[in-house]
Design a protein around this motif. Structure first.
Motif, PDB file in Angstrom:
ATOM      1  N   ASP A 256     -18.707  62.620 -30.215  1.00  0.00           N
ATOM      2  CA  ASP A 256     -19.587  61.383 -29.793  1.00  0.00           C
ATOM      3  C   ASP A 256     -20.154  59.827 -29.755  1.00  0.00           C
ATOM      4  O   ASP A 256     -20.125  59.861 -29.531  1.00  0.00           O
ATOM      5  CB  ASP A 256     -20.803  62.173 -30.884  1.00  0.00           C
ATOM      6  CG  ASP A 256     -21.326  63.480 -31.013  1.00  0.00           C
ATOM      7  OD1 ASP A 256     -20.865  63.931 -29.644  1.00  0.00           O
ATOM      8  OD2 ASP A 256     -21.547  64.325 -32.004  1.00  0.00           O
ATOM      9  N   THR A 257     -18.389  59.874 -30.907  1.00  0.00           N
ATOM     10  CA  THR A 257     -18.628  58.021 -30.891  1.00  0.00           C
ATOM     11  C   THR A 257     -18.217  57.390 -29.709  1.00  0.00           C
ATOM     12  O   THR A 257     -18.291  57.008 -29.032  1.00  0.00           O
ATOM     13  CB  THR A 257     -17.532  58.065 -31.894  1.00  0.00           C
ATOM     14  OG1 THR A 257     -18.488  58.098 -33.414  1.00  0.00           O
ATOM     15  CG2 THR A 257     -17.449  56.229 -31.900  1.00  0.00           C
TER      16      THR A 257
ATOM     17  N   GLU B 175     -17.839  58.576 -26.374  1.00  0.00           N
ATOM     18  CA  GLU B 175     -19.214  59.300 -25.213  1.00  0.00           C
ATOM     19  C   GLU B 175     -19.978  58.345 -25.600  1.00  0.00           C
ATOM     20  O   GLU B 175     -20.431  57.458 -23.995  1.00  0.00           O
ATOM     21  CB  GLU B 175     -20.255  61.025 -25.639  1.00  0.00           C
ATOM     22  CG  GLU B 175     -19.309  61.759 -25.029  1.00  0.00           C
ATOM     23  CD  GLU B 175     -19.845  63.049 -25.946  1.00  0.00           C
ATOM     24  OE1 GLU B 175     -21.366  63.261 -25.832  1.00  0.00           O
ATOM     25  OE2 GLU B 175     -19.531  64.210 -24.515  1.00  0.00           O
ATOM     26  N   LYS B 176     -20.518  58.036 -26.730  1.00  0.00           N
ATOM     27  CA  LYS B 176     -20.527  56.588 -26.443  1.00  0.00           C
ATOM     28  C   LYS B 176     -20.451  55.400 -26.107  1.00  0.00           C
ATOM     29  O   LYS B 176     -21.405  54.206 -25.687  1.00  0.00           O
ATOM     30  CB  LYS B 176     -21.607  56.328 -28.009  1.00  0.00           C
ATOM     31  CG  LYS B 176     -22.841  57.730 -28.225  1.00  0.00           C
ATOM     32  CD  LYS B 176     -23.104  57.444 -29.816  1.00  0.00           C
ATOM     33  CE  LYS B 176     -24.188  58.517 -30.421  1.00  0.00           C
ATOM     34  NZ  LYS B 176     -24.449  58.493 -31.697  1.00  0.00           N
TER      35      LYS B 176
END
Length: 75
Positions: free
Chosen positions: A57-58, A60-61
Motif C-alpha cells: 500500500d505504501t 502504491e501511494k
C-alpha cells in the motif's frame, strides 16, 4: 509471541517477508507439528501478510503523483 511482532516490525524487504512466509507454510506441512505450534506459525504468517500488505500500500501511494491542479496521476 512478542518476539514475532517485533521481528515483523523490523524493516525488511518484501522478498524477505515472502521467503519467511514460504518457510512458515513449509513448517505447517511438516508432520509432528503440534496444534499449538500450528497456531503460532499461523499467527506469524498473518503478521507477515499484514506487513506485506501495508508495504505494498505504501509503495502504491508513492506511485501516485499530484499535479499543480491537484489532480492525482500515476507516474
Amino acid at each position: 509471541m512478542e518476539e514475532t511482532r517485533e521481528a515483523v516490525k523490523q524493516e525488511k524487504t518484501l522478498e524477505e517477508a515472502f521467503r519467511e512466509l514460504d518457510a512458515l507454510s513449509g513448517r505447517l506441512e511438516e508432520r509432528g507439528v503440534s496444534l499449538e505450534e500450528s497456531f503460532q506459525i499461523y499467527k506469524q504468517g498473518m503478521d507477515l501478510l499484514k506487513y506485506c500488505s501495508e508495504k505494498i500500500d505504501t509503495v502504491e501511494k508513492k506511485m501516485l503523483q499530484i499535479d499543480e491542479n491537484g489532480e492525482i496521476s500515476e507516474f
